[in-house]
Design a protein around this motif. Structure first.
Motif, short mmCIF file in Angstrom:
data_model
loop_
_atom_site.label_atom_id
_atom_site.label_comp_id
_atom_site.label_asym_id
_atom_site.label_seq_id
_atom_site.Cartn_x
_atom_site.Cartn_y
_atom_site.Cartn_z
N ARG A 16 -13.89 29.58 24.54
CA ARG A 16 -12.73 28.86 25.11
C ARG A 16 -11.58 28.91 24.11
NH1 ARG A 16 -15.10 22.79 23.99
NH2 ARG A 16 -14.00 22.51 22.02
N GLY A 17 -10.46 28.35 24.51
CA GLY A 17 -9.34 28.14 23.59
C GLY A 17 -8.75 29.45 23.05
N GLN A 18 -8.36 29.42 21.79
CA GLN A 18 -7.71 30.59 21.18
C GLN A 18 -8.64 31.79 21.16
OE1 GLN A 18 -5.55 29.63 17.44
NE2 GLN A 18 -5.90 27.50 18.01
N ALA A 86 -13.94 30.47 15.08
CA ALA A 86 -14.63 29.20 15.35
C ALA A 86 -14.19 28.12 14.36
CB ALA A 86 -16.14 29.40 15.25
N GLY A 87 -13.99 26.92 14.85
CA GLY A 87 -13.62 25.84 13.95
C GLY A 87 -13.79 24.49 14.63
N ILE A 88 -13.92 23.44 13.82
CA ILE A 88 -13.99 22.08 14.35
C ILE A 88 -13.04 21.18 13.55
CG2 ILE A 88 -16.34 22.28 15.27
CD1 ILE A 88 -17.35 20.76 12.79
N ARG A 107 -19.28 23.33 6.80
CA ARG A 107 -20.28 24.29 7.28
C ARG A 107 -19.70 25.21 8.36
NH1 ARG A 107 -23.31 24.14 11.37
NH2 ARG A 107 -25.26 25.28 11.45
N VAL A 108 -18.94 24.65 9.26
CA VAL A 108 -18.40 25.50 10.34
C VAL A 108 -17.16 26.26 9.86
CG1 VAL A 108 -17.45 25.54 12.68
CG2 VAL A 108 -19.29 23.93 12.11
N ASN A 109 -16.17 25.54 9.34
CA ASN A 109 -14.87 26.17 9.08
C ASN A 109 -14.89 27.08 7.85
OD1 ASN A 109 -14.21 24.43 11.12
ND2 ASN A 109 -12.63 23.33 10.02
N THR A 151 -10.86 22.59 4.18
CA THR A 151 -11.57 23.81 4.57
C THR A 151 -10.59 24.92 4.93
OG1 THR A 151 -11.78 23.15 6.91
CG2 THR A 151 -13.59 22.55 5.44
N LYS A 152 -9.48 24.55 5.52
CA LYS A 152 -8.51 25.59 5.93
C LYS A 152 -7.78 26.14 4.70
CE LYS A 152 -9.39 25.58 10.38
NZ LYS A 152 -10.01 26.75 11.02
N HIS A 153 -7.52 25.30 3.69
CA HIS A 153 -7.02 25.84 2.41
C HIS A 153 -8.04 26.84 1.84
CE1 HIS A 153 -3.89 22.74 2.41
NE2 HIS A 153 -3.40 23.23 1.28
N CYS A 177 -2.35 31.03 10.67
CA CYS A 177 -2.18 29.60 10.40
C CYS A 177 -1.44 28.96 11.57
CB CYS A 177 -1.39 29.41 9.12
SG CYS A 177 -2.18 30.12 7.68
N PRO A 178 -2.17 28.58 12.62
CA PRO A 178 -1.48 27.99 13.78
C PRO A 178 -1.08 26.55 13.51
CG PRO A 178 -3.66 28.88 14.38
CD PRO A 178 -3.61 28.77 12.89
N GLY A 179 0.05 26.17 14.09
CA GLY A 179 0.42 24.75 14.14
C GLY A 179 -0.35 24.12 15.29
P1 NAD Z 1 -11.39 24.83 20.63
O1 NAD Z 1 -12.09 23.58 20.23
O2 NAD Z 1 -10.96 24.99 22.03
O3 NAD Z 1 -12.28 26.11 20.28
C1 NAD Z 1 -13.15 26.18 19.18
C2 NAD Z 1 -14.31 27.08 19.55
O4 NAD Z 1 -15.17 27.18 18.41
C3 NAD Z 1 -15.14 26.53 20.71
O5 NAD Z 1 -15.43 27.54 21.65
C4 NAD Z 1 -16.40 26.04 20.01
O6 NAD Z 1 -17.56 26.05 20.83
C5 NAD Z 1 -16.50 27.03 18.86
N1 NAD Z 1 -17.37 26.53 17.80
C6 NAD Z 1 -17.42 25.30 17.25
N2 NAD Z 1 -18.40 25.22 16.33
C7 NAD Z 1 -18.98 26.45 16.30
C8 NAD Z 1 -20.03 27.01 15.54
N3 NAD Z 1 -20.72 26.28 14.65
N4 NAD Z 1 -20.35 28.31 15.75
C9 NAD Z 1 -19.67 29.05 16.66
N5 NAD Z 1 -18.66 28.57 17.41
C10 NAD Z 1 -18.33 27.28 17.23
O7 NAD Z 1 -10.13 24.94 19.64
P2 NAD Z 1 -9.16 26.15 19.29
O8 NAD Z 1 -7.80 25.59 19.11
O9 NAD Z 1 -9.34 27.27 20.21
O10 NAD Z 1 -9.70 26.52 17.83
C11 NAD Z 1 -9.77 27.85 17.37
C12 NAD Z 1 -9.45 27.90 15.90
O11 NAD Z 1 -8.07 27.58 15.70
C13 NAD Z 1 -10.24 26.91 15.03
O12 NAD Z 1 -10.60 27.54 13.82
C14 NAD Z 1 -9.24 25.83 14.75
O13 NAD Z 1 -9.54 25.13 13.57
C15 NAD Z 1 -7.96 26.62 14.67
N6 NAD Z 1 -6.73 25.86 14.85
C16 NAD Z 1 -6.50 25.19 16.01
C17 NAD Z 1 -5.30 24.50 16.15
C18 NAD Z 1 -4.97 23.76 17.42
O14 NAD Z 1 -3.99 22.97 17.41
N7 NAD Z 1 -5.64 23.95 18.51
C19 NAD Z 1 -4.36 24.49 15.12
C20 NAD Z 1 -4.65 25.18 13.95
C21 NAD Z 1 -5.84 25.88 13.83
#
Ligand code: NAD
Length: 256
Positions: A16-18, A86-88, A107-109, A151-153, A177-179
């Motif tokens: 999902r997402g990005q 992937a990120g949380i 662990r994730v990021n 973690t992002k740094h 580096c998304p906002g």
């Molecule tokens: P999102 O929560 O929609 O998507 C994150 C995805 O990562 C999900 O599909 C989730 O299931 C997956 N994920 C989480 N833990 C995981 C794991 N342990 N192993 C594999 N997959 C895992 O959010 P997003 O905005 O699409 O996030 C994508 C990236 O962009 C992330 O790294 C996030 O930190 C970064 N980001 C997002 C924003 C924002 O505003 N949305 C801004 C800056 C950076």
């Protein structure tokens, strides 16, 4: 002709997402895409729609990475690109952050990004690309997301070192580096089946009108275009760099 014809790219967090938009765009540009996530149903469905492969990959698990590379090789015979997406995110002031939560985000990021580089780069064809997803908060502080920002740094540190170490094989490593981007991370209402996604996105545009020079939250499709640029030959002389995509947020503050 697509920009990625003949290339094989793994995208993590792609259900999902990005990550989803990145998988869609890279596939549309001709890449064979491996959709990797822990959201198996969504990931499988997307992969089926795109004519891609789905792999279950918890980015914090080293064996999952090994299995994902094996599955990629079995399906496509090679791997040329990795988008560590992937990120949380968790909200707490630093002094209120439980250690377990801190370690979960690391662990994730951070570990996820490290394991991706460590496992995939040795398997990659020379001339490959790695795109790590950092954040606006890799470049500056933000109260209440200290663990995430740390973690992002760290992701930028990994990006720079990997770029130096992998340059002799012409493997380029850059960071995005998304906002604020309109996905479930910044807009949890997108996960609420009863909420109207257009309405919640409009409400967020209202919030970011005051914060961000371009006056709106970013769209995941816009980030995907940056990931494509960094994965394709359009960025052939660029490595080791962070690319901010934030509507001008980091440029400074406006006092009037
Ligand atoms: P999102 O929560 O929609 O998507 C994150 C995805 O990562 C999900 O599909 C989730 O299931 C997956 N994920 C989480 N833990 C995981 C794991 N342990 N192993 C594999 N997959 C895992 O959010 P997003 O905005 O699409 O996030 C994508 C990236 O962009 C992330 O790294 C996030 O930190 C970064 N980001 C997002 C924003 C924002 O505003 N949305 C801004 C800056 C950076």
């Amino acid at each position: 002709m697509g920009k990625l014809d003949g290339r094989v790219v793994i995208v993590t967090g792609a259900a999902r997402g990005q990550g989803e938009q990145e998988a869609r765009l890279l596939r549309a540009e001709g890449a064979e895409v491996v959709v990797a996530d822990v959201l198996d149903d969504q990931g499988e469905e997307l992969a089926k729609e795109l004519g891609a492969r789905y792999v279950h990959l918890d980015v914090g698990q080293e064996q999952d990475w090994r299995d994902a590379v094996t599955a990629t090789r079995a399906a496509y015979g090679r791997v040329d690109g990795l988008v560590n997406n992937a990120g949380i995110l968790r909200f707490h002031s630093l002094v209120d952050t439980p250690l377990d939560e801190f370690m979960q985000v690391v662990r994730v990021n951070q570990v996820g990004c490290f394991l991706g580089i460590k496992t995939v780069a040795p398997e990659m064809a020379d001339g490959g690309t790695i795109v790590n997803t950092a954040s606006y908060t890799a470049m500056t502080g933000m109260a209440a997301v200290g663990t995430y920002a740390a973690t992002k740094h760290a992701v930028l540190g990994l990006t720079r070192v990997a770029a130096l170490e992998l340059a002799p094989r012409n493997i380029r490593v850059n960071a995005i580096c998304p906002g604020a981007i309109d996905t479930a991370m910044s807009n949890p209402a997108l996960l609420d089946p009863d909420a109207d996604p257009e309405e919640t996105s409009k409400a967020l545009d209202g919030l970011y009108r005051k914060l961000v020079p371009l006056g709106r939250i970013g769209r995941p499709e816009e980030v995907a275009r940056l990931a494509l640029f960094l994965t394709s030959d359009d960025s052939s002389y660029i490595t080791g760099q962070p690319f901010v995509i934030d509507g001008g947020w980091l440029a400074g503050v406006s006092v009037i």
